[in-house]
Design a protein around this motif. Structure first.
Motif, mmCIF file in Angstrom:
data_model
loop_
_atom_site.group_PDB
_atom_site.id
_atom_site.type_symbol
_atom_site.label_atom_id
_atom_site.label_comp_id
_atom_site.label_asym_id
_atom_site.label_seq_id
_atom_site.Cartn_x
_atom_site.Cartn_y
_atom_site.Cartn_z
ATOM 1 N N THR A 106 -2.727 -7.473 -7.980
ATOM 2 C CA THR A 106 -1.816 -7.782 -6.868
ATOM 3 C C THR A 106 -1.256 -6.536 -6.190
ATOM 4 O O THR A 106 -0.409 -6.636 -5.314
ATOM 5 C CB THR A 106 -0.642 -8.643 -7.360
ATOM 6 O OG1 THR A 106 0.039 -7.941 -8.416
ATOM 7 C CG2 THR A 106 -1.135 -9.986 -7.883
ATOM 8 N N ASP A 158 -1.504 -2.627 -4.115
ATOM 9 C CA ASP A 158 -2.013 -2.225 -2.797
ATOM 10 C C ASP A 158 -3.004 -1.066 -2.885
ATOM 11 O O ASP A 158 -3.323 -0.436 -1.881
ATOM 12 C CB ASP A 158 -0.868 -1.843 -1.869
ATOM 13 C CG ASP A 158 -0.121 -0.594 -2.333
ATOM 14 O OD1 ASP A 158 -0.431 -0.084 -3.428
ATOM 15 O OD2 ASP A 158 0.742 -0.117 -1.571
ATOM 16 N N ASN A 159 -3.491 -0.749 -4.080
ATOM 17 C CA ASN A 159 -4.487 0.299 -4.312
ATOM 18 C C ASN A 159 -3.953 1.712 -4.158
ATOM 19 O O ASN A 159 -4.712 2.673 -4.135
ATOM 20 C CB ASN A 159 -5.723 0.108 -3.414
ATOM 21 C CG ASN A 159 -6.465 -1.167 -3.734
ATOM 22 O OD1 ASN A 159 -7.132 -1.267 -4.757
ATOM 23 N ND2 ASN A 159 -6.331 -2.169 -2.862
ATOM 24 N N THR A 160 -2.632 1.858 -4.021
ATOM 25 C CA THR A 160 -2.028 3.184 -4.062
ATOM 26 C C THR A 160 -1.268 3.344 -5.379
ATOM 27 O O THR A 160 -0.818 2.355 -5.967
ATOM 28 C CB THR A 160 -1.069 3.427 -2.882
ATOM 29 O OG1 THR A 160 0.023 2.522 -2.969
ATOM 30 C CG2 THR A 160 -1.785 3.265 -1.556
ATOM 31 N N ASP A 170 -9.744 -2.410 6.047
ATOM 32 C CA ASP A 170 -8.544 -1.934 5.353
ATOM 33 C C ASP A 170 -8.257 -0.497 5.762
ATOM 34 O O ASP A 170 -9.168 0.337 5.821
ATOM 35 C CB ASP A 170 -8.746 -1.984 3.842
ATOM 36 C CG ASP A 170 -9.036 -3.384 3.328
ATOM 37 O OD1 ASP A 170 -8.107 -4.034 2.851
ATOM 38 O OD2 ASP A 170 -10.211 -3.805 3.418
ATOM 39 N N LYS A 228 -4.816 4.833 3.042
ATOM 40 C CA LYS A 228 -3.456 5.373 2.934
ATOM 41 C C LYS A 228 -3.427 6.504 1.915
ATOM 42 O O LYS A 228 -4.247 6.531 1.000
ATOM 43 C CB LYS A 228 -2.490 4.255 2.501
ATOM 44 C CG LYS A 228 -2.342 3.135 3.521
ATOM 45 C CD LYS A 228 -1.396 2.060 3.024
ATOM 46 C CE LYS A 228 -2.072 1.141 2.025
ATOM 47 N NZ LYS A 228 -1.237 -0.044 1.703
ATOM 48 N N MET A 274 -4.206 6.344 -2.133
ATOM 49 C CA MET A 274 -5.106 5.219 -2.392
ATOM 50 C C MET A 274 -6.249 5.701 -3.280
ATOM 51 O O MET A 274 -6.774 6.801 -3.086
ATOM 52 C CB MET A 274 -5.645 4.657 -1.071
ATOM 53 C CG MET A 274 -6.507 3.415 -1.214
ATOM 54 S SD MET A 274 -7.081 2.785 0.398
ATOM 55 C CE MET A 274 -5.669 1.783 0.872
#
Length: 289
Positions: free
Chosen positions: A39, A41-43, A230, A233, A236
């Motif tokens: 869940t 945000d890949n950062t 996507d 950022k 990430m």
């Protein structure tokens, strides 16, 4: 011998899954049919990135050990054992083992196998190539990497494919900058690969990685725009892992549910790093000490 009369790979006999010492922490998906949903945000925070780097360093070291052992006459199961023992000896868990039921501690993909080859009694021959994919899970985080190795001396077109696949990966990685869409990575890779007439595999991709083995973020290696938009950022984390072929990008899958081969049996190569994107560039998180 797991090659047919035309020299193409056929299924071999795989050994039992290797044991992991009980004190080594398992990823949460082990024993489940599918991993828990991710869940985030890949950062990641700097502390988390360091943990991914620590796992990635182990995975890279395992590939160093495997590469030192690659030679004609060795089996892919033996390469898997070497990777497994390296990972567990450093207190990490081999992430592929038990992931959606996968039976081995690495993937070994020979010649026309694009990805997800299961280690078995296949004996490598002079002139083959083998991609070995290792992911280590340590302290709650995964580091994922793979390399393609030459078995003895390979044909010139295979040598060039290997060199150019690595270059394609690095070009894709260098294109990953904050504010760009992730599909720029595949655009750069495909543009380079098409200069040489290579097939660019579409249906197997890079992915978000870190606290989850596969987070749901998709990193295509072909020009997928406007899809996969996507925005990249800072901090990430994801993999870039292009698969290029000497023929078509089309593929078939064996009945084992894992092994993916080029439909036209053309040779294929792959390289992979886990990276973190920075404001002013990137860092490779899967490099050896």
């Amino acid at each position: 011998m797991p090659f047919d009369a035309h020299g193409h790979l056929i299924p071999g006999s795989a050994p039992q899954s290797l044991a992991v010492p009980p004190h080594i922490a398992r990823p949460p998906y082990v024993g489940l049919t599918a991993p828990p949903a991710y869940t985030g945000d890949n950062t990641y925070t700097e502390a988390e990135i360091e943990r991914i780097r620590a796992a990635g360093r182990i995975a890279s070291g395992a590939l160093d050990a495997v590469g030192a052992a690659v030679r004609p006459g060795i089996t892919t199961a033996e390469l898997d054992r070497i990777a497994h023992e390296y990972v567990v000896s450093r207190g990490a868990y081999p992430s592929t083992l038990g992931y959606r039921g996968y039976p081995s501690s690495s993937c070994t993909s020979v010649n026309e196998v694009i990805c997800h080859g299961i280690p078995d009694d296949t004996v490598l021959r002079e002139g083959d190539l083998v991609n070995v994919d290792v992911t280590a899970y340590l302290d709650g985080f995964h580091g994922d990497t793979n390399r393609t190795f030459r078995v003895g001396r390979v044909a010139e077109d295979v040598e060039l494919l290997i060199e150019r696949t690595h270059e394609a990966m690095m070009r894709g990685i260098r294109a990953a900058k904050p504010g760009r869409q992730v599909n720029v990575i595949g655009r750069v890779i495909e543009t380079y690969a098409k200069r040489f007439g290579y097939g660019v595999v579409r249906d197997f991709t890079g992915h978000g990685v870190g606290s989850s083995f596969h987070s749901g973020l998709i990193i295509p290696h072909y020009d997928s725009a406007p899809a996969y938009a996507d925005v990249i950022k800072p901090n990430m984390v994801f993999t870039v892992e292009p698969m290029l072929t000497l023929g078509s990008h089309e593929w078939d899958q064996w009945d084992d549910g894992w092994t993916v081969t080029t439909r036209d049996k053309s040779i294929t190569a792959q390289f992979e790093h886990t990276i973190v994107v920075r404001e002013d560039g990137f860092e490779l998180l899967t490099v050896s000490e």
